[in-house]
Write a protein that holds these residues in place. Structure first.
Motif, PDB file in Angstrom:
ATOM      1  N   PRO A  83       0.792  -1.234   0.000  1.00 54.57           N
ATOM      2  CA  PRO A  83       0.000   0.000   0.000  1.00 54.57           C
ATOM      3  C   PRO A  83       0.824   1.285   0.000  1.00 54.57           C
ATOM      4  O   PRO A  83       0.331   2.324  -0.440  1.00 54.57           O
ATOM      5  N   VAL A  84       2.075   1.241   0.456  1.00 53.72           N
ATOM      6  CA  VAL A  84       2.883   2.466   0.453  1.00 53.72           C
ATOM      7  C   VAL A  84       3.156   2.949  -0.964  1.00 53.72           C
ATOM      8  O   VAL A  84       3.537   4.102  -1.159  1.00 53.72           O
ATOM      9  N   LEU A  85       2.949   2.102  -1.958  1.00 52.55           N
ATOM     10  CA  LEU A  85       3.158   2.491  -3.354  1.00 52.55           C
ATOM     11  C   LEU A  85       1.897   3.069  -3.996  1.00 52.55           C
ATOM     12  O   LEU A  85       1.904   3.443  -5.161  1.00 52.55           O
ATOM     13  N   THR A  86       0.824   3.156  -3.221  1.00 55.11           N
ATOM     14  CA  THR A  86      -0.447   3.669  -3.720  1.00 55.11           C
ATOM     15  C   THR A  86      -0.371   5.167  -3.977  1.00 55.11           C
ATOM     16  O   THR A  86       0.271   5.903  -3.236  1.00 55.11           O
ATOM     17  N   ARG A  87      -1.041   5.608  -5.024  1.00 58.66           N
ATOM     18  CA  ARG A  87      -1.197   7.037  -5.315  1.00 58.66           C
ATOM     19  C   ARG A  87      -2.681   7.322  -5.434  1.00 58.66           C
ATOM     20  O   ARG A  87      -3.403   6.602  -6.118  1.00 58.66           O
ATOM     21  N   VAL A  88      -3.134   8.359  -4.762  1.00 60.22           N
ATOM     22  CA  VAL A  88      -4.531   8.769  -4.812  1.00 60.22           C
ATOM     23  C   VAL A  88      -4.621   9.993  -5.715  1.00 60.22           C
ATOM     24  O   VAL A  88      -3.885  10.969  -5.519  1.00 60.22           O
ATOM     25  N   VAL A  89      -5.502   9.930  -6.700  1.00 63.90           N
ATOM     26  CA  VAL A  89      -5.671  11.021  -7.666  1.00 63.90           C
ATOM     27  C   VAL A  89      -7.036  11.653  -7.448  1.00 63.90           C
ATOM     28  O   VAL A  89      -8.053  10.956  -7.370  1.00 63.90           O
ATOM     29  N   ARG A  90      -7.036  12.975  -7.351  1.00 62.65           N
ATOM     30  CA  ARG A  90      -8.281  13.736  -7.216  1.00 62.65           C
ATOM     31  C   ARG A  90      -8.260  14.866  -8.232  1.00 62.65           C
ATOM     32  O   ARG A  90      -7.204  15.442  -8.504  1.00 62.65           O
ATOM     33  N   VAL A  91      -9.433  15.190  -8.762  1.00 61.04           N
ATOM     34  CA  VAL A  91      -9.573  16.341  -9.654  1.00 61.04           C
ATOM     35  C   VAL A  91     -10.628  17.245  -9.034  1.00 61.04           C
ATOM     36  O   VAL A  91     -11.772  16.837  -8.844  1.00 61.04           O
ATOM     37  N   ARG A  92     -10.240  18.463  -8.714  1.00 62.56           N
ATOM     38  CA  ARG A  92     -11.142  19.463  -8.147  1.00 62.56           C
ATOM     39  C   ARG A  92     -11.025  20.742  -8.966  1.00 62.56           C
ATOM     40  O   ARG A  92      -9.916  21.273  -9.105  1.00 62.56           O
ATOM     41  N   ASP A  93     -12.141  21.174  -9.500  1.00 63.44           N
ATOM     42  CA  ASP A  93     -12.153  22.377 -10.340  1.00 63.44           C
ATOM     43  C   ASP A  93     -11.127  22.293 -11.464  1.00 63.44           C
ATOM     44  O   ASP A  93     -10.453  23.264 -11.777  1.00 63.44           O
ATOM     45  N   GLY A  94     -10.986  21.087 -12.039  1.00 68.71           N
ATOM     46  CA  GLY A  94     -10.080  20.889 -13.164  1.00 68.71           C
ATOM     47  C   GLY A  94      -8.622  20.738 -12.782  1.00 68.71           C
ATOM     48  O   GLY A  94      -7.775  20.554 -13.647  1.00 68.71           O
ATOM     49  N   VAL A  95      -8.292  20.821 -11.493  1.00 68.92           N
ATOM     50  CA  VAL A  95      -6.905  20.705 -11.035  1.00 68.92           C
ATOM     51  C   VAL A  95      -6.678  19.288 -10.512  1.00 68.92           C
ATOM     52  O   VAL A  95      -7.409  18.804  -9.646  1.00 68.92           O
ATOM     53  N   VAL A  96      -5.646  18.639 -11.065  1.00 66.35           N
ATOM     54  CA  VAL A  96      -5.302  17.275 -10.666  1.00 66.35           C
ATOM     55  C   VAL A  96      -4.314  17.339  -9.510  1.00 66.35           C
ATOM     56  O   VAL A  96      -3.305  18.048  -9.585  1.00 66.35           O
ATOM     57  N   SER A  97      -4.618  16.603  -8.445  1.00 67.82           N
ATOM     58  CA  SER A  97      -3.653  16.483  -7.345  1.00 67.82           C
ATOM     59  C   SER A  97      -3.428  15.003  -7.070  1.00 67.82           C
ATOM     60  O   SER A  97      -4.329  14.180  -7.223  1.00 67.82           O
ATOM     61  N   THR A  98      -2.208  14.683  -6.685  1.00 67.85           N
ATOM     62  CA  THR A  98      -1.831  13.311  -6.384  1.00 67.85           C
ATOM     63  C   THR A  98      -1.195  13.279  -5.005  1.00 67.85           C
ATOM     64  O   THR A  98      -0.334  14.104  -4.705  1.00 67.85           O
ATOM     65  N   THR A  99      -1.628  12.344  -4.186  1.00 68.16           N
ATOM     66  CA  THR A  99      -1.020  12.171  -2.871  1.00 68.16           C
ATOM     67  C   THR A  99      -0.550  10.734  -2.729  1.00 68.16           C
ATOM     68  O   THR A  99      -1.045   9.833  -3.403  1.00 68.16           O
ATOM     69  N   ASP A 100       0.414  10.542  -1.856  1.00 66.21           N
ATOM     70  CA  ASP A 100       0.963   9.213  -1.606  1.00 66.21           C
ATOM     71  C   ASP A 100       0.082   8.445  -0.641  1.00 66.21           C
ATOM     72  O   ASP A 100      -0.604   9.022   0.189  1.00 66.21           O
TER      73      ASP A 100
END
Length: 117
Positions: free
Chosen positions: A48-65
Protein backbone atom coordinates in the motif's frame (compact mmCIF):
# COMPACT_ATOMS: atom_id res chain seq x y z
CA UNK A 1 -22.82 -14.16 -12.42
CA UNK A 2 -19.47 -12.45 -11.93
CA UNK A 3 -18.09 -11.84 -8.45
CA UNK A 4 -15.10 -9.81 -7.38
CA UNK A 5 -13.40 -11.51 -4.46
CA UNK A 6 -11.41 -8.82 -2.64
CA UNK A 7 -8.60 -9.90 -0.35
CA UNK A 8 -7.90 -7.55 2.56
CA UNK A 9 -4.77 -7.87 4.61
CA UNK A 10 -2.68 -6.05 7.17
CA UNK A 11 0.80 -5.30 5.78
CA UNK A 12 2.31 -5.69 9.27
CA UNK A 13 1.39 -9.39 9.17
CA UNK A 14 2.49 -10.08 5.60
CA UNK A 15 5.86 -11.44 6.63
CA UNK A 16 4.11 -13.91 8.94
CA UNK A 17 1.25 -14.95 6.67
CA UNK A 18 2.68 -14.71 3.15
CA UNK A 19 5.08 -17.59 3.40
CA UNK A 20 5.31 -20.03 0.52
CA UNK A 21 2.55 -22.26 1.90
CA UNK A 22 0.04 -19.40 1.53
CA UNK A 23 1.22 -18.72 -2.01
CA UNK A 24 0.97 -22.44 -2.83
CA UNK A 25 -2.66 -22.41 -1.65
CA UNK A 26 -3.39 -19.48 -3.98
CA UNK A 27 -1.60 -21.16 -6.90
CA UNK A 28 -3.55 -24.39 -6.34
CA UNK A 29 -6.84 -22.47 -6.16
CA UNK A 30 -5.91 -20.58 -9.35
CA UNK A 31 -5.24 -23.87 -11.14
CA UNK A 32 -8.51 -25.42 -9.95
CA UNK A 33 -10.59 -22.36 -10.91
CA UNK A 34 -8.84 -22.18 -14.31
CA UNK A 35 -9.69 -25.83 -14.89
CA UNK A 36 -13.36 -25.30 -13.96
CA UNK A 37 -13.57 -22.15 -16.10
CA UNK A 38 -14.60 -20.01 -13.12
CA UNK A 39 -11.44 -17.87 -12.89
CA UNK A 40 -11.47 -14.79 -15.10
CA UNK A 41 -8.54 -12.99 -13.45
CA UNK A 42 -6.53 -12.86 -10.22
CA UNK A 43 -3.67 -10.61 -9.17
CA UNK A 44 -1.91 -9.62 -5.97
CA UNK A 45 -1.38 -5.90 -5.40
CA UNK A 46 1.85 -4.19 -4.41
CA UNK A 47 2.46 -2.79 -0.92
CA UNK A 48 0.00 0.00 0.00
CA UNK A 49 2.88 2.47 0.45
CA UNK A 50 3.16 2.49 -3.35
CA UNK A 51 -0.45 3.67 -3.72
CA UNK A 52 -1.20 7.04 -5.31
CA UNK A 53 -4.53 8.77 -4.81
CA UNK A 54 -5.67 11.02 -7.67
CA UNK A 55 -8.28 13.74 -7.22
CA UNK A 56 -9.57 16.34 -9.65
CA UNK A 57 -11.14 19.46 -8.15
CA UNK A 58 -12.15 22.38 -10.34
CA UNK A 59 -10.08 20.89 -13.16
CA UNK A 60 -6.90 20.71 -11.04
CA UNK A 61 -5.30 17.28 -10.67
CA UNK A 62 -3.65 16.48 -7.35
CA UNK A 63 -1.83 13.31 -6.38
CA UNK A 64 -1.02 12.17 -2.87
CA UNK A 65 0.96 9.21 -1.61
CA UNK A 66 -0.49 6.27 0.19
CA UNK A 67 -3.87 4.63 0.29
CA UNK A 68 -6.96 6.78 0.60
CA UNK A 69 -8.28 5.19 3.77
CA UNK A 70 -6.43 5.27 7.06
CA UNK A 71 -6.85 1.63 7.93
CA UNK A 72 -4.92 -1.34 9.21
CA UNK A 73 -6.15 -3.63 6.46
CA UNK A 74 -5.74 -2.80 2.78
CA UNK A 75 -6.79 -4.34 -0.48
CA UNK A 76 -4.04 -6.86 -1.13
CA UNK A 77 -5.36 -8.57 -4.27
CA UNK A 78 -8.40 -9.88 -6.02
CA UNK A 79 -9.98 -12.72 -7.92
CA UNK A 80 -12.60 -12.13 -10.59
CA UNK A 81 -14.68 -15.28 -10.84
CA UNK A 82 -17.78 -16.33 -12.71
CA UNK A 83 -19.98 -18.67 -10.69
CA UNK A 84 -23.48 -20.05 -10.83
CA UNK A 85 -24.31 -18.89 -7.30
CA UNK A 86 -23.21 -16.50 -4.57
CA UNK A 87 -22.72 -19.54 -2.34
CA UNK A 88 -20.06 -20.85 -4.73
CA UNK A 89 -18.25 -17.48 -4.68
CA UNK A 90 -18.30 -17.57 -0.87
CA UNK A 91 -16.96 -21.14 -0.95
CA UNK A 92 -14.06 -19.95 -3.12
CA UNK A 93 -13.35 -16.98 -0.82
CA UNK A 94 -13.34 -19.25 2.24
CA UNK A 95 -10.56 -21.36 0.69
CA UNK A 96 -8.16 -18.42 0.51
CA UNK A 97 -5.51 -18.45 3.23
CA UNK A 98 -6.17 -14.74 3.80
CA UNK A 99 -9.67 -15.53 5.12
CA UNK A 100 -8.05 -17.26 8.09
CA UNK A 101 -6.07 -14.19 9.21
CA UNK A 102 -7.91 -11.14 7.84
CA UNK A 103 -10.89 -10.65 5.54
CA UNK A 104 -12.03 -11.64 2.07
CA UNK A 105 -15.00 -9.78 0.58
CA UNK A 106 -17.32 -11.23 -2.06
CA UNK A 107 -19.02 -8.60 -4.18
CA UNK A 108 -21.28 -9.10 -7.21
CA UNK A 109 -20.17 -7.31 -10.37
CA UNK A 110 -22.86 -5.04 -11.78
CA UNK A 111 -24.19 -5.91 -15.18
CA UNK A 112 -23.77 -2.82 -17.41
CA UNK A 113 -26.53 -3.77 -19.85
CA UNK A 114 -29.12 -1.00 -20.11
CA UNK A 115 -26.85 1.64 -18.60
CA UNK A 116 -26.17 3.44 -21.88
CA UNK A 117 -25.87 7.18 -21.52
Amino acid sequence: MKYLVLIYSNPSTWADTCDMSGWREHFALDAELNESGELLSSEPLEDPVLTRVVRVRDGVVSTTDGPYAEAKEYLAGYYLVECETEERAIEIAARMPDARVSAVEVRPVMNNEGLEM
